[in-house]
Enzyme design. Structure first.
Site: not given
Length: 524
Positions: A241, A296, A450
């Site tokens: 965000g 991804d 990750r």
């Protein structure tokens, strides 16, 4: 995005669920031919159509010309000179000198053939399909005619549009963590210095760093970033965000940034494109360049994104542990959940790499749990025939089996139900119900995967992407991202890569290879 085959696809969909037959193609039209009120599922026949292209009349002999003109228009790279008067100057970048290349009159010293011509192109598609029914067919017309689709080659240009000694460049990392972030940061800094840029700053914690006063700029240079690639995470920090676009551009102006390198995935690239458009609206000489970051591997049009290879490799430890647990136990069942909200690339490739996975479940391929064709029935078969089983599931798979909350995170992504926990419970309950002993071990290595350091393959990719991002900015491009298409490094307009998420095509040869490896049936 290339047109899917102009043939019908069939599948089923739960009421309110995204149509899996469309494979993420905007404009894909599903048609319900049989609705089951009890299961709230709909049998679909879907016809894929062109995405953001002119309506082509294939009976017109000029349709290829019309298509290529539209393609060239969409993939033309936005440039600073489109909106402001800016003159190029000879580049300062050269590998012939230890210092930035420049003499008294600003002309290049000597000749060196290491530059990319502005008219250099690379093919976006390289396979000529004979029929729409070929595995993985990606056709424009019903006859699968060959049409060349050229995109811009990445690399250093002879002419640049900034004076390096006056440039202030910023770097920001957004979204979640991904192996290789520090490698890209490091290479951007080193390449900027190779051009002669001395004022380089990092923006802390994503777009948040543009509006939170306590997050000061981080001065960057070779000494600061020299060893940051030896660790995982992001040297600058990440967050999701951020402020509205106008506020971010206000901050860019206040900081007197000339270049901004934005490292992130689809959402971050969408934000970068809005920043680029606002800068153009204000006629600012600011170059906004994206670097695609997502483990991804779901960025449209690109072979792969950095962090993906490392994630697949890191996932092997979890899969191997689950295999050992399952193989060692009486009626053992190993269950591993991997990352992949909308795309199952990590799960598919990790399953292929392991060679031990019996069931691979991804978001693009719906499955049933119960019934004669369900996952649980196949698990019974595996326990009966081999004594153990191993399942690998993507986090976004099987969401139709879970209660939907409709809640979203700071990036606007829907918060997913936990398919791993759900499968764990269903498997245990099922075998208890049929009176068969089972020993289920569930492993979720998400944050271990990750947070690791980039492996050698990703480190090389990060180096290339970081260098090309800087070359693109100095070439005067803005609103672009850099990546690999068919093994070639290219520049693409951000507006094109954010039109859709890249999905695993269930008709692709790679998915077929995965099914061949696991031996799993069709769970419908």
């Amino acid at each position: 995005m290339a047109l899917k085959s102009p043939v019908d696809f069939a599948g089923s969909i739960t009421s309110g669920q995204k149509d899996p037959c469309c494979f993420g193609v905007p404009g894909c039209n599903p048609r319900c031919v049989r609705y089951n009120k009890k299961s709230r599922t709909c049998r679909l026949v879907t016809r894929a159509i062109s995405v953001d292209r002119p309506q082509l009349d294939f009976s017109n002999s000029d349709w290829k010309k019309q298509f290529q003109e539209d393609f060239d228009r969409r993939f033309s790279l936005p440039h600073l000179k489109d909106v402001i008067d800016v003159e190029p100057r000879p580049t300062t970048f050269s590998l012939k000198s230890r210092t930035p290349l420049e003499n008294v009159n600003g002309s290049m010293q000597g000749s060196w053939n290491g530059y990319v011509n502005d008219d250099d192109r690379a093919l976006l598609k390289v396979i000529k399909f004979a029929s729409p029914t070929s595995a993985g067919a990606d056709c424009i017309d019903p006859d699968c005619s060959w049409v060349e689709q050229w995109v811009h080659r990445a690399g250093p240009r002879k002419q640049i549009y900034f004076e390096p000694q006056y440039v202030k460049a910023g770097i920001v990392t957004c979204g979640g963590l991904c192996p290789g972030l520090n490698d890209v940061i490091r290479q951007i800094v080193l390449t900027l210095e190779k051009y002669g840029v001395k004022n380089i700053v990092g923006i802390q914690h994503g777009f948040r760093g543009f509006f939170e006063d306590h997050l000061a700029e981080v001065p960057l240079n070779r000494q600061v970033v020299q060893n940051i690639n030896l660790a995982g995470g992001s040297f600058l920090g990440v967050s999701r965000g951020g402020a509205n676009i106008s506020d971010i551009v206000d901050s860019i102006q206040a900081r007197r940034l000339d270049m901004l390198f934005v490292l992130g995935g689809n959402g971050t690239h969408a934000g970068a494109n809005l920043i680029h458009e606002e800068c153009r609206k204000r006629k600012l000489k600011v170059s906004i360049v994206g670097v695609p970051k997502t483990i991804d591997n779901d960025i449209l049009l690109m072979d792969k994104t950095f962090g993906f290879d490392t994630a697949v490799e890191a996932a092997q430890r979890a899969i191997n542990s689950a295999y050992i647990e399952a193989h060692s136990a009486f009626h053992g069942i190993g269950l591993v959940k991997l990352m992949g909200r909308s795309s199952g690339f990590i799960t598919m490739h990790a399953s292929l790499s392991s060679g031990q996975v019996d069931i691979c479940l991804i978001p693009e391929v719906p499955f049933t749990l119960d019934g004669p064709n369900g996952v649980l029935q196949h698990l019974e078969h595996l326990i009966e025939t081999k004594g153990f089983a191993l399942i690998c599931v993507a986090e976004g798979a099987g969401q139709e089996h879970l209660q939907q909350s409709n809640a979203t995170d700071a990036s606007g992504n829907m918060i997913l139900g936990d398919i791993g926990v759900h499968l764990h419970q269903k498997i245990k309950a099922h075998f208890k119900e049929i009176g068969v002993h089972s020993d289920v071990k569930y492993i979720d290595p998400t944050y271990m995967v990750r947070a690791v350091r980039a492996n050698a393959s990703d480190a090389i990719l990060c180096t290339v992407l970081g260098q090309n991002a800087v070359h693109g900015a100095f070439a005067g491009f803005s609103g672009i991202t850099t990546g690999i298409c068919n093994t070639h490094n290219v520049y693409l307009p951000i507006s094109e890569v954010i039109k859709s998420t890249r999905f695993v095509d269930p008709n692709s040869r790679m998915w077929h290879r995965c099914l061949t490896s696991t031996g799993q049936p069709d769970f419908h």
